[in-house]
Design an enzyme around this catalytic site. Structure first.
Site, PDB file in Angstrom:
ATOM      1  N   ARG A 121     -42.309  -2.201  -1.843  1.00 34.25           N
ATOM      2  CA  ARG A 121     -41.406  -0.792  -2.027  1.00 34.25           C
ATOM      3  C   ARG A 121     -42.197   0.020  -2.835  1.00 34.25           C
ATOM      4  O   ARG A 121     -42.378   1.265  -2.098  1.00 34.25           O
ATOM      5  CB  ARG A 121     -40.030  -0.986  -2.687  1.00 34.25           C
ATOM      6  CG  ARG A 121     -39.328  -1.934  -2.109  1.00 34.25           C
ATOM      7  CD  ARG A 121     -37.976  -2.145  -2.888  1.00 34.25           C
ATOM      8  NE  ARG A 121     -38.228  -3.287  -3.574  1.00 34.25           N
ATOM      9  CZ  ARG A 121     -37.475  -3.932  -4.285  1.00 34.25           C
ATOM     10  NH1 ARG A 121     -36.255  -3.331  -4.745  1.00 34.25           N
ATOM     11  NH2 ARG A 121     -37.990  -5.054  -5.221  1.00 34.25           N
ATOM     12  N   CYS A 138     -42.012  -1.377  -8.561  1.00 35.73           N
ATOM     13  CA  CYS A 138     -41.105  -2.171  -7.990  1.00 35.73           C
ATOM     14  C   CYS A 138     -41.357  -3.544  -8.580  1.00 35.73           C
ATOM     15  O   CYS A 138     -41.969  -3.914  -9.476  1.00 35.73           O
ATOM     16  CB  CYS A 138     -41.141  -2.373  -6.432  1.00 35.73           C
ATOM     17  SG  CYS A 138     -42.662  -3.083  -5.612  1.00 35.73           S
TER      18      CYS A 138
END
Length: 198
Positions: free
Chosen positions: A16, A10
């Protein structure tokens, strides 16, 4: 033969990609127990280095913990070419990060996907045509390589779709993080099942 290696990417490697890393581990351990750690190498990085060495974002960590994962030893890292070279499957949070990976290693195109894109392609893979699933590192590696190749063939060089991207939850509330974690699980759970059988 090394374990099959999955790299999540990410932007900052605190929200994430660490959630994706740890939730894939959770899914794998549910199927293979502690042996999962011998069968899969799951790691993550960020395209930017401003959080390098930091712990997971607290809201991301809460999502991982609430879903049975572990966050204690996590430290953010910046993506480097050697991370790509050492990975059999690269899953990025967005199309922008997909392009970043290919900028570092153009030869990684057939093993790099946006996470949502891979989740979208996975149901079209004929799992029965892959090498058989078995709780053995060589078997998982062979099945994983075949799975990635099959997904790349189904994609036929088409670019990811905008809807494949994971929204960045950084600075958002609990519900926002929960939605992103749900979207991650929607791909990593079927991925674990495809790799390990189940």
């Amino acid at each position: 033969m090394p374990p099959f290696s999955v790299l999540h990417v990410c932007m900052g490697n605190i929200c994430r990609s660490p959630m994706a890393e740890r939730l894939l581990v959770v899914a794998a351990r549910e199927l293979a127990g502690d042996k999962a750690d011998e069968l899969l190498l799951v790691h993550s990085t960020g395209t930017g280095g401003w959080h390098a060495g930091d712990r997971m974002d607290p809201s991301a960590a809460r999502q991982v913990l609430s879903r049975g994962g572990d966050v204690e030893d996590f430290r953010a890292r910046q993506l480097a070419a050697e991370h790509i070279e050492a990975s059999d499957l690269i899953l990025t949070a967005t199309g922008e990060q997909y392009e970043f990976v290919l900028g570092l290693a153009v030869d990684a195109a057939d093993r790099t996907f946006v996470l949502g894109e891979f989740g979208r392609l996975l149901p079209a893979v004929d799992l029965s045509a892959l090498p058989p699933a078995a709780p053995d590192a060589d078997a998982v590696y062979a099945r994983g390589v075949a799975l990635v190749s099959a997904a790349a063939r189904i994609r036929r060089g088409r670019p990811p779709l905008p809807g494949d991207d994971l929204d960045d939850p950084w600075g958002r509330g609990h519900d926002y993080f929960g939605r992103v974690a749900d979207e991650i699980e929607a791909t990593v759970r079927p991925l674990a099942a495809a790799l390990l059988g189940g």
